[in-house]
Design an enzyme around this catalytic site. Sequence first.
Site, mmCIF file in Angstrom:
data_model
loop_
_atom_site.group_PDB
_atom_site.id
_atom_site.type_symbol
_atom_site.label_atom_id
_atom_site.label_comp_id
_atom_site.label_asym_id
_atom_site.label_seq_id
_atom_site.Cartn_x
_atom_site.Cartn_y
_atom_site.Cartn_z
ATOM 1 N N ARG A 269 4.289 -50.487 -13.868
ATOM 2 C CA ARG A 269 4.946 -50.917 -12.639
ATOM 3 C C ARG A 269 4.490 -52.327 -12.290
ATOM 4 N NH1 ARG A 269 3.717 -47.678 -7.205
ATOM 5 N NH2 ARG A 269 1.734 -48.773 -7.383
ATOM 6 N N ARG B 219 -0.354 -48.566 -12.643
ATOM 7 C CA ARG B 219 -0.285 -49.489 -11.504
ATOM 8 C C ARG B 219 -1.040 -50.755 -11.852
ATOM 9 N NH1 ARG B 219 -2.375 -44.748 -9.904
ATOM 10 N NH2 ARG B 219 -1.219 -43.436 -8.457
ATOM 11 N N MET C 8 -5.982 -6.225 9.292
ATOM 12 C CA MET C 8 -6.285 -5.262 10.325
ATOM 13 C C MET C 8 -7.271 -4.258 9.788
ATOM 14 S SD MET C 8 -4.293 -2.390 12.361
ATOM 15 C CE MET C 8 -5.131 -1.151 11.421
ATOM 16 N N HIS D 138 -15.620 -8.670 1.984
ATOM 17 C CA HIS D 138 -14.626 -9.618 2.496
ATOM 18 C C HIS D 138 -14.828 -11.008 1.905
ATOM 19 C CE1 HIS D 138 -13.145 -12.530 5.540
ATOM 20 N NE2 HIS D 138 -12.096 -11.747 5.480
ATOM 21 N N GLY E 154 9.604 -42.469 -6.879
ATOM 22 C CA GLY E 154 8.337 -42.616 -6.170
ATOM 23 C C GLY E 154 8.438 -41.771 -4.926
ATOM 24 N N THR E 155 8.081 -40.500 -5.082
ATOM 25 C CA THR E 155 8.370 -39.561 -3.995
ATOM 26 C C THR E 155 7.442 -39.750 -2.785
ATOM 27 O OG1 THR E 155 7.123 -37.934 -5.252
ATOM 28 C CG2 THR E 155 9.521 -37.796 -5.360
ATOM 29 N N ASN E 156 6.336 -40.466 -2.961
ATOM 30 C CA ASN E 156 5.492 -40.732 -1.784
ATOM 31 C C ASN E 156 6.234 -41.649 -0.813
ATOM 32 O OD1 ASN E 156 3.586 -39.333 -3.193
ATOM 33 N ND2 ASN E 156 2.362 -41.123 -3.719
ATOM 34 N N ASP E 157 6.660 -42.794 -1.326
ATOM 35 C CA ASP E 157 7.388 -43.715 -0.457
ATOM 36 C C ASP E 157 8.731 -43.131 -0.021
ATOM 37 O OD1 ASP E 157 6.227 -46.186 0.424
ATOM 38 O OD2 ASP E 157 5.953 -46.694 -1.695
ATOM 39 N N ARG F 60 -3.542 -1.529 -6.382
ATOM 40 C CA ARG F 60 -2.749 -2.757 -6.285
ATOM 41 C C ARG F 60 -3.197 -3.677 -7.409
ATOM 42 N NH1 ARG F 60 -5.806 -4.887 -0.885
ATOM 43 N NH2 ARG F 60 -7.874 -4.806 -1.779
ATOM 44 N N GLY G 196 -8.192 -7.896 5.180
ATOM 45 C CA GLY G 196 -8.825 -7.968 6.487
ATOM 46 C C GLY G 196 -7.887 -8.303 7.622
ATOM 47 N N CYS H 280 6.963 -40.109 -10.447
ATOM 48 C CA CYS H 280 5.583 -40.561 -10.569
ATOM 49 C C CYS H 280 4.809 -40.421 -9.267
ATOM 50 C CB CYS H 280 5.527 -41.988 -11.089
ATOM 51 S SG CYS H 280 6.282 -43.169 -9.971
ATOM 52 N N LYS I 146 0.840 -1.194 0.000
ATOM 53 C CA LYS I 146 0.000 0.000 0.000
ATOM 54 C C LYS I 146 0.877 1.248 0.000
ATOM 55 C CE LYS I 146 -3.768 -0.580 2.377
ATOM 56 N NZ LYS I 146 -4.265 -0.927 3.720
ATOM 57 N N ARG J 263 -3.243 2.959 8.550
ATOM 58 C CA ARG J 263 -3.553 1.811 7.690
ATOM 59 C C ARG J 263 -2.401 0.828 7.685
ATOM 60 N NH1 ARG J 263 -4.658 4.571 1.995
ATOM 61 N NH2 ARG J 263 -5.869 2.660 1.679
ATOM 62 N N GLU K 93 12.641 -45.204 -4.546
ATOM 63 C CA GLU K 93 11.718 -44.781 -3.491
ATOM 64 C C GLU K 93 12.191 -45.219 -2.105
ATOM 65 O OE1 GLU K 93 7.893 -46.584 -4.353
ATOM 66 O OE2 GLU K 93 8.863 -48.258 -5.355
ATOM 67 N N TYR L 4 10.926 -35.896 -17.006
ATOM 68 C CA TYR L 4 9.473 -35.730 -17.008
ATOM 69 C C TYR L 4 8.919 -35.840 -15.593
ATOM 70 C CZ TYR L 4 8.981 -40.800 -16.405
ATOM 71 O OH TYR L 4 9.033 -42.064 -15.912
ATOM 72 N N SER M 184 12.395 -43.906 -11.977
ATOM 73 C CA SER M 184 11.201 -43.099 -11.740
ATOM 74 C C SER M 184 11.107 -42.911 -10.234
ATOM 75 C CB SER M 184 9.972 -43.824 -12.284
ATOM 76 O OG SER M 184 8.821 -43.084 -11.968
#
Length: 907
Positions: free
Chosen positions: A650, A594, A107, A471, A798-801, A350, A105, A863, A26, A96, A777, A883, A796
Site C-alpha cells: 500500500r 504498510r 440459575m 464454576h 479496508g473494512t476499518n476505514d 450434554r 450458573g 485487509c 437439559k 431446574r 474504504e 482472499y 482490497s
Amino acid sequence: MTKHVYTFGGDRNEGSAKMRNLLGGKGCNLAEMAGLQIPVPPGFTVTTEVCSLYIKAGKTLPEDVKQQALDALAWLEGNRGRKLGDLENPLLLSVRSGARVSMPGMMDTVLNLGLNDQTVEGLAKASGNARFAYDSYRRFIMMFSDVVLGVHKDLFEHEIEQLKHKTGKTLDTQITAEEWKDLTVVFKAIVQRELGKPFPQDPIEQLFGGICAVFDSWDTDRAILYRQKNRIPDDWGTAVNVQTMVFGNMGDDCGTGVAFTRDPGTGEPYFYGEYLINAQGEDVVAGVRTPQPITKFQAEGSGHTSLEEAMPEAFKELLDTCNRLEAHFTDMQDLEFTIERGKLFMLQTRIGKRTALASIRIAIDMVGEGLIDSNTALGRIDPDQLNQLLAPVFDPKEKASFKNAGKLMTKGLQAGPGAAAGLIALSAEEAEELAKTGPVVLCRTETSPEDLAGMYAARGILTARGGMTSHAAVVARGMGKPCVCGASAITIDLKARTLSVEGITLNAGTDFISIDGSTGEVFAGHLSAFPSEVNQVLVEKKLKAEDSELYQRFDKIMDWSNKVRSMKVRTNADTPHDADVARAFGAQGIGLCRTEHMFFEGERIIAFREFILAKDLDGRKEALKKLLVMQREDFEGIFTAMNGLPVTVRLLDPPLHEFVPHDEAGQAEMAEVMGVSLAEVKHRVEKLHEFNPMMGHRGCRLGITYPELIRMQMRAISEAAINVGKRGIVALPEVMVPLIGTVKELSFTKVEMLDELAAVNQEQGTDFSCPIGTMIEIPRAAITADKVAQEAEFFSFGTNDLTQMGFGYSRDDSGTFLPEYVAKKILEDDPFQSLDQEGIGELVRIACEKGRSTRPNIKLGVCGEHGGDPRSVKFFHRTGLNYVSCSPYRVPIAILAAAQAVLEEKK
Ligand code: ADP
Ligand code: MG
Ligand code: MG
C-alpha cells in the site's frame, strides 16, 4: 391449544433430543436418555416458549400453563405412587433451569421441593432416616430462600459455620439429625426476619414459585451479560424442568457426581470425573467440598478412594452408560449422576465444554475412531480457540529458577491451560479496575456467577477451593482463560487483602502472581512467557514436528481445512520477520504491507521528516533519494521472505503530521539537520495541523499533492523486484492506492506510477510490471466500484476505514459510546471487531458486484482487521471474495474459518 408442558421418563416420554429449541438442552436430553432406557428420574418440562409468555404477561404464569403443569404433576404422582405434599410418603421435586445452550450458573437449582414442617416428618419415617430428612429440609429452605425468595444463602451458611464452630465439627456429614432439625427452625426465623412473612409451607405454592424463579433468572444481570458475551439471543428463553428427586444424601451407599467421557482439559480418551459420597449435587458443582476422583486411574497416588473402588457395580453401570451416550451423541459428554442406595440415576448429559487443546484432540481422535468424519471435526473447533494453541507458556528455565528460589507457592488443579501472570485481584470489581492498567489474575476462594465480569477482565483465574467442574473451571474453559482451581493450600484474607501459603504472603493490588493452567502450578512473582509448541516448531524451529503431538494435531486441522476451503488467506505484514511468521502459519501472500512503518524506524524518520518539512520540491526530492535506498532494501527483504507469493504494497497512507516531531527537542533536532531555524520548523509543523486528520490530507491525496512521493515508492518497489529477481527470487508485488473516493484519484495516481515504472524499465532494460489496484474504504468508492474497476486491477477492502466512514464513527473515539451501544442493543457487536454485515457488508457486496460487472476477473480481498474475525471471514466467503488478510497469529484462525464457511454453505 398449545402444548406448554412435556413429560419425560416413566411411561410417558414426550420429548427427544430433536426438540432442543422447545425443551432446552437439559430437558430434551433427559427425554432422549429416557428414550434410550437409561434410568432418569421422571418429570416434566415447561417449554422455552412459556418464558416469553411469562415475561410478556408481566411475570405471571398464564392459567393454561399452570393447568398443564398440574396435569403433568398428577401423571408424575401416579407414576411414582407418591404425592406432592403427602404426609406419609411425600414426592419431592427438583426445579431446574435449562436453556437451549447451557448457561453455567444462570440459575441455581432448587432441590427437595415439597418439604415443609409436616412432610419432613413423613420423609423421615418413610426413609427411616431422620438425619437425611432434615438435611434435605435445611437444603431446601436455603436454596428456595436464596433462589426464589431472594434471601442470600450467606445468611444460612453463616449459621452452619456457627454450629460447626460451637460443636467443634468440620464436615457437614458429621452434623446430626437433631442439629439439622434445630437449624431449620433458625433458618425459617431468618426468612421471617428478612421478609416479614413465613417460609411458604404449601408445596404447590413452592412449585409455582420455583418455576417462576427460573423464568425470572433469564432476566438477571449475570444472565444478560453471559448472553451478550456468548451471543445468545434474548428471546430464546429458558425451559423449566421439574423432576422427581433422587437422593445422594441418604447415607454412605449414596453419592453424586459429574463425569466426562474424556478429559476436558487435555482431551485424553479417559473416562474422567469427580464425586462425593453422601451428598447432593450442588455440593460438587459449587465447590463447597473438594470432590474425589471417579476412576482408580485418576485416584492413583492421591490418597482418595475412587468410585470405581467404593461402588464397583454402580461405577460399571455409569461407565457403560457414559460410553453409550458418547457414541449416541458422537461427541464428548459431560454428565451428572446420583447414586441412591447403590442405584444409578442419570440427571443430565450434554456436550462437554473443553479447552482448545482438548477440543482439537477429541475431534481428531474421533475421526481416527471412525465416530465422525474430518469435516465434522472441523466444524467442532471454534476458530478463535486456535489462539490458545499459539498462546505463550512460561519459560521453563525461569520456572525452574522460581522453584529453586522457593517461589512455587502450591499446585492446584489444571483447570484451564495456558500461562498467565498479573497483579493479584481479590474481587471481580478489583480485577476490572486493575485490568485497566495491566494484566490481572483474579484470585478467589471460589468463584460464583457474580464474578463473571471480573473473570472476563482477568488474564487468569485462581481459586483455593472447588474441583475441575467448579464454576471457575467451567467458565474459565469456556472463556479460554488459564485457570488453576482447588489450590487448597492458599488462604485468602479479604480484610488484610493478602493471599498466602505457609511462608509466603502476597499483597493484593501490588504483588504479582503467576499461574500455569497446564500444570496447576502457582508462583509468587512475575514469570515471563515462552512461545507455544506450535510456535517453536513453525517459527523458532527449535522443536521438531515429530516431537510435538500438539503441533501434529494443529497441522492436521490446517491440512483438513486447506483441502476444504476455497478462499485464500494472506497476512498483514510490514517486515520480513512478520512475513516469515505468517508464512510459517500458512499465509498465502501478503494482503497488506504498510509502507509507513518503514518510515518510522531509526534514521529513516529523520529523512522522512526532511521530506515533509522541506521548503520546496527540490528539498523534497533530496530527502526522497535517501528514502528510496531504504525502502528498496525493505522491499527486497519482504519479497525474498515471500518468494513466489503475492505481496500487496500500500502506498503511503497516514497524514503527514503523524511523522513530524511535536516536541521542542525533536523540532530542534530537525532544525539542525536541515540547517534552518527552530521557528521555521515550528511553523511548518503547525501548518500541518488538521482538525480531523483521519479525513484530512492522507491516502491518495498525498500522492496527488506530492507525486514525487509515490514515484519514489513505485521506483523502490519495482527496483526491489527486479533486483531480487536477478537472484532467482520471484517477487509478485501488487501495488495498492489507498483511500480513493472517485476513480479520477486513481487514474491520476496511476499515470504517475506507470510513468515511473516505465522509467525504471528503461534504465534497467527490463519489462517488469505489476498489477495496480486500490483499496475500497470510502463509501463513495464502494458504490461507484464499476467505474473504479475501469482503472483498478484489484480491490482490497479496508473494512476499518469503511466502517469508520460508513457509520461516521471515529474508531479511536468510539470507546466512549460503543460499549453502551452494545449494552443497549443499538448494535449487536462492536463493528470494528466483527463486520457489520447488514450495512458495511452491504457496501462490500455492492462493490464486489459492481467491480465484477466491469472487470469479471477482478481480484477481491480484505485487509482490515475483520480478515481475522471468524464470523466476518465467513461473510467474506459468502460474498465471493478471493482472499482475506489478517495479522500473522490469526492466519490459522482465518484458515479454519474459511473452511467452515464452505462446510456451512453445504448444509
Ligand atoms: P446446573 O444447570 O446448574 O448444572 P442442574 O439443574 O443440573 O443445575 O442441577 C444441579 C445439580 O442438582 C445436579 O447436578 C444434580 O446433582 C442435582 N439435581 C438436580 N435435579 C436432581 C434430582 N432430580 N435429583 C437429585 N439431584 C438433582
Ligand atoms: Mg446450578
Ligand atoms: Mg447440571
